[in-house]
Scaffold this active site. Sequence first.
Site, PDB file in Angstrom:
ATOM      1  N   ASP A 230       0.866  -1.168   0.000  1.00 27.98           N
ATOM      2  CA  ASP A 230       0.000   0.000   0.000  1.00 27.98           C
ATOM      3  C   ASP A 230       0.916   1.236   0.000  1.00 27.98           C
ATOM      4  OD1 ASP A 230      -2.206   1.789   0.660  1.00 27.98           O
ATOM      5  OD2 ASP A 230      -1.489   1.701   2.727  1.00 27.98           O
TER       6      ASP A 230
ATOM      7  N   ASP B 102      -0.085   5.077   1.176  1.00 30.36           N
ATOM      8  CA  ASP B 102      -0.318   5.916   2.361  1.00 30.36           C
ATOM      9  C   ASP B 102      -0.242   5.123   3.660  1.00 30.36           C
ATOM     10  OD1 ASP B 102      -0.608   8.385   1.299  1.00 30.36           O
ATOM     11  OD2 ASP B 102      -2.753   8.574   1.614  1.00 30.36           O
TER      12      ASP B 102
ATOM     13  N   ARG C   8      -0.381  10.973   2.607  1.00 27.04           N
ATOM     14  CA  ARG C   8      -0.297  12.068   1.622  1.00 27.04           C
ATOM     15  C   ARG C   8       1.039  12.810   1.635  1.00 27.04           C
ATOM     16  NH1 ARG C   8      -1.494  11.606  -2.411  1.00 27.04           N
ATOM     17  NH2 ARG C   8      -1.559  13.783  -2.992  1.00 27.04           N
TER      18      ARG C   8
ATOM     19  N   ARG D 258     -12.321   9.433 -10.942  1.00 30.75           N
ATOM     20  CA  ARG D 258     -11.130   8.745 -11.450  1.00 30.75           C
ATOM     21  C   ARG D 258     -11.587   7.690 -12.451  1.00 30.75           C
ATOM     22  NH1 ARG D 258      -8.495   7.971  -5.389  1.00 30.75           N
ATOM     23  NH2 ARG D 258      -8.204  10.204  -4.961  1.00 30.75           N
TER      24      ARG D 258
ATOM     25  N   ARG E  36     -11.200  17.975  -1.169  1.00 29.17           N
ATOM     26  CA  ARG E  36      -9.812  17.512  -1.279  1.00 29.17           C
ATOM     27  C   ARG E  36      -8.777  18.630  -1.302  1.00 29.17           C
ATOM     28  NH1 ARG E  36      -8.823  12.249  -1.843  1.00 29.17           N
ATOM     29  NH2 ARG E  36      -6.670  12.788  -2.278  1.00 29.17           N
TER      30      ARG E  36
ATOM     31  N   ASP F  13     -13.505   5.953  -0.910  1.00 28.26           N
ATOM     32  CA  ASP F  13     -13.609   5.560  -2.313  1.00 28.26           C
ATOM     33  C   ASP F  13     -14.907   4.800  -2.545  1.00 28.26           C
ATOM     34  OD1 ASP F  13     -11.092   6.619  -2.885  1.00 28.26           O
ATOM     35  OD2 ASP F  13     -10.077   4.753  -2.346  1.00 28.26           O
TER      36      ASP F  13
ATOM     37  N   ASP G 218      -1.721  -0.621   6.048  1.00 31.26           N
ATOM     38  CA  ASP G 218      -2.060  -0.134   7.401  1.00 31.26           C
ATOM     39  C   ASP G 218      -3.555  -0.182   7.692  1.00 31.26           C
ATOM     40  OD1 ASP G 218      -2.449   3.418   7.159  1.00 31.26           O
ATOM     41  OD2 ASP G 218      -2.372   2.007   5.516  1.00 31.26           O
TER      42      ASP G 218
ATOM     43  N   TYR H 276      -5.873  -7.935   2.136  1.00 29.91           N
ATOM     44  CA  TYR H 276      -5.239  -8.495   3.337  1.00 29.91           C
ATOM     45  C   TYR H 276      -5.867  -9.846   3.687  1.00 29.91           C
ATOM     46  CZ  TYR H 276      -4.102  -8.908   8.347  1.00 29.91           C
ATOM     47  OH  TYR H 276      -3.694  -9.346   9.587  1.00 29.91           O
TER      48      TYR H 276
ATOM     49  N   THR I 120      -3.192 -14.041  -0.660  1.00 32.92           N
ATOM     50  CA  THR I 120      -2.091 -13.251  -0.097  1.00 32.92           C
ATOM     51  C   THR I 120      -1.730 -13.691   1.316  1.00 32.92           C
ATOM     52  OG1 THR I 120      -3.484 -11.554   0.935  1.00 32.92           O
ATOM     53  CG2 THR I 120      -2.877 -11.207  -1.376  1.00 32.92           C
TER      54      THR I 120
END
Length: 247
Positions: free
Chosen positions: A13, A15, A22, A124, A135, A182, A208, A220, A225
Amino acid sequence: MAARRPGLIALFDVDGTLTAPRKVVTPEMLTFMQELRKVVTVGVVGGSDLIKISEQLGSTVTNDYDYVFSENGLVAHKEGKLIGTQSLKSFLGEEKLKEFINFTLHYIADLDIPIKRGTFIEFRSGMLNVSPIGRNCSQEERDEFEKYDKVHNIRPKMVSVLREKFAHLNLTFSIGGQISFDVFPQGWDKTYCLRYLDGFNEIHFFGDKTYKGGNDHEIYESERTVGHTVTSPDDTVKQCKSLFLEN
């Protein structure tokens, strides 16, 4: 020098894992990743678009890592070359998209929070990013909103309303970072990138926000994985040294 371990990839990941939220990656982390890349295949998977990931990890990011998956892997690069894209617009259609955006903007307009700035919805290629504060707030304002949100649950409450209202669209809502969440079709979470990694039988993922509702949770928990929860970039380095460099 140790040879690269075949069939194994370390996937990170961005961030909170490779960088502070950021923030720009430190030179020490960049150096460490290059050292790690000598012994294992290395990839990154972030919810942000490639422009934002490049701002954090550097303009040469697609060449610095073997795989770069932006927007959860909906835009995929391997060895610097684009290998796949997916589009939210073509998947949902303009009418459904507009219905969702209109409702969300109305909700934010009626929201009573201490401050609002701009860019409340960012479109996006594979997802929408929704931010109640907007933002383009400053870093200081980000930090303040994050604290406020932890007390008042602005994002979780908003997600709950949207999930109920748009249940028919089969969308996933994923809270990540400090100020936003998101929105994307079910299955377009970070596990989406795994379709490009069929050649690997051991996929180590480091993130995280691995708790339920966090944007690292699905990958995760995936049976494909080996998941590792990290608390900071320093913790990422520590865990990787222990796993890959000290044996």
